[in-house]
Design an enzyme around this catalytic site. Structure first.
Site, PDB file in Angstrom:
ATOM      1  CG  ASN A   1     -25.076   7.795 -27.054  1.00 46.06           C
ATOM      2  OD1 ASN A   1     -24.171   8.147 -26.309  1.00 46.06           O
ATOM      3  ND2 ASN A   1     -26.355   7.972 -26.753  1.00 46.06           N
ATOM      4  CG  HIS A   2     -17.824   6.673 -26.398  1.00 49.15           C
ATOM      5  ND1 HIS A   2     -17.697   5.400 -25.898  1.00 49.15           N
ATOM      6  CD2 HIS A   2     -16.585   7.025 -26.828  1.00 49.15           C
ATOM      7  CE1 HIS A   2     -16.439   5.009 -26.005  1.00 49.15           C
ATOM      8  NE2 HIS A   2     -15.745   5.974 -26.584  1.00 49.15           N
ATOM      9  NE  ARG A   3     -25.917   8.278 -21.644  1.00 56.67           N
ATOM     10  CZ  ARG A   3     -27.228   8.315 -21.487  1.00 56.67           C
ATOM     11  NH1 ARG A   3     -27.984   9.002 -22.330  1.00 56.67           N
ATOM     12  NH2 ARG A   3     -27.794   7.662 -20.483  1.00 56.67           N
TER      13      ARG A   3
END
Length: 404
Positions: free
Chosen positions: A372-374
């Site tokens: 998850n690049h968040r």
């Protein structure tokens, strides 16, 4: 209906093991219920005689709702709803007007976030409903599935009609699939539906990126001559060790916060009669290779026998899934929401590689890390994957056997 797992908001009655009039002993198997994770047997909460069954087989029941009534032998049937079901006295005030009965906005939690079950959040996201304007009827004012569905019904029935975005979506909706006489229609329900809903929630809420690395499994193959456990077990241990080195990968993402988990609980995909499920190996970061092998063998055996319970799926912080055993070269796995990452294992096969100026055979495998690049930077994810690769190419280092 009890809450068997932390994420459970409702359960489906699969099979009643007792009938009205049957005597039961406290703890005796009473009914099979399907949760969002598995099918579990529910024991009787008390000894006595079953006086009524409120939820037939196949019915979905919210957590906390009555499914049956058990009374002491000879005792009058207890009212399922208690005093709330008693008739109103003659001098009771008239029913409030519809305007007065309109739901008030849901109370916010102490940290300012709206309290809602995961299922309610999922439906609200699908329907475009603002949870801050929904009244919660669940425990401690929590918004549950029925509250969101009521809000959707009221919105659809309002004079203004659905919002422009809803009308546009309605116009764009494809026609239903045509079903011919020789087709088989399988209801999209139960565990298959729960898995699908969770994966769709992951795709909507996570900024997913997949990075791939190849790894030489030759050293693991040699180590297996001494420690005969599966390649998957080595990969689970390598992931657990790398999670200790990169704690941000061992995190859960929820709304506007990231929860870094101290315990490393690795979900591992196992084949069952209901398809691939991901039970948990708890505290994998504290276990050795043989203990992880024993845990995985137990989960696999109980999975094939259909004996995995809801508690076998609780607390996962990271997932390892091996499609290579089915012949897949590499793939892009989907994150198991609300986890931050998942590691996919591809097929292990002899492959020509370049070493110096020569082309030589090597036992290679692809590792696919979806994250998850968040919450995770690309640099961190790549370094984590390379650390997993290092442990697999140097298992003596991973097992603490390396000498200086």
């Amino acid at each position: 209906m009890p809450q068997i797992s932390m994420t459970m908001t409702d359960g489906t009655i699969v099979k009643w093991l007792k009938a009205v009039g049957d005597a039961v002993v406290e703890g005796e198997a009473l009914v099979e219920i399907q949760t969002d994770k598995a099918v579990d047997e529910l024991g009787a909460a008390a000894s006595g005689v079953i006086r009524s069954i409120a939820a037939p087989e196949g019915e979905i029941v919210l957590v906390g709702d009555v499914i049956c009534t058990i009374a002491a032998d000879g005792e009058a049937e207890a009212a399922a709803g208690g005093d709330a079901a008693a008739p109103a006295p003659a001098d009771a005030p008239p029913v409030a007007s519809a305007a007065a009965a309109a739901p008030a906005p849901a109370d916010a939690a102490a940290d300012g976030r709206t309290r809602a079950s995961p299922l309610a959040k999922r439906i609200a996201a699908q329907q475009g409903i603002d949870l801050s304007a929904v009244s919660g009827t669940g425990p401690n004012g929590m918004i549950v599935k029925a509250d969101v569905e009521d809000a959707a019904t009221r919105r659809a029935a309002s004079p203004a009609g659905p919002a422009p975005s809803d009308r546009a979506a309605s116009r764009a909706a494809p026609p239903p699939v045509a079903v011919e006489a020789d087709d088989t229609v399988v209801p999209f329900e139960g565990i298959r539906r729960a898995i699908a809903d969770n994966l769709m929630l992951s795709k909507r809420s996570a900024a997913e990126v997949t990075t791939v690395a190849d790894v030489d499994m030759g050293a693991v193959k040699a180590m297996r001559a001494v420690l005969p456990v599966s390649y998957t077990v080595f990969c689970v241990l390598a992931a657990a060790k790398a999670l200790q080195d990169y704690p941000v990968m061992n995190a859960l993402v929820e709304d506007d916060r990231v929860v870094l988990k101290k315990r490393i609980n690795v979900c591992v995909a196992v084949a069952t009669a209901m398809g691939l499920l991901t039970p948990v190996i708890p505290d994998a970061g504290r276990k050795n290779l043989l203990t992880i092998a024993e845990d995985l063998a137990d989960l696999s055996e109980r999975g094939r026998a259909g004996k995995l319970g809801a508690r076998d799926f609780e607390g996962g912080t990271f997932t390892v899934t091996n499609s290579g055993v089915f012949g897949s070269v590499l793939f892009t796995p989907i994150i198991n929401h609300p986890q931050s990452a998942v590691l996919g294992l591809g097929r292990i096969a002899p492959t020509p590689v370049v070493r110096g100026d020569a082309i030589v055979p090597a036992l290679m495998m692809y590792l696919s890390l979806t994250y998850n690049h968040r919450s995770i930077d690309g640099e961190t994810a790549v370094k984590f994957l390379q650390q997993v690769r290092h442990y697999l190419e140097h298992p003596d280092d991973m097992l603490g056997l390396k000498t200086k």
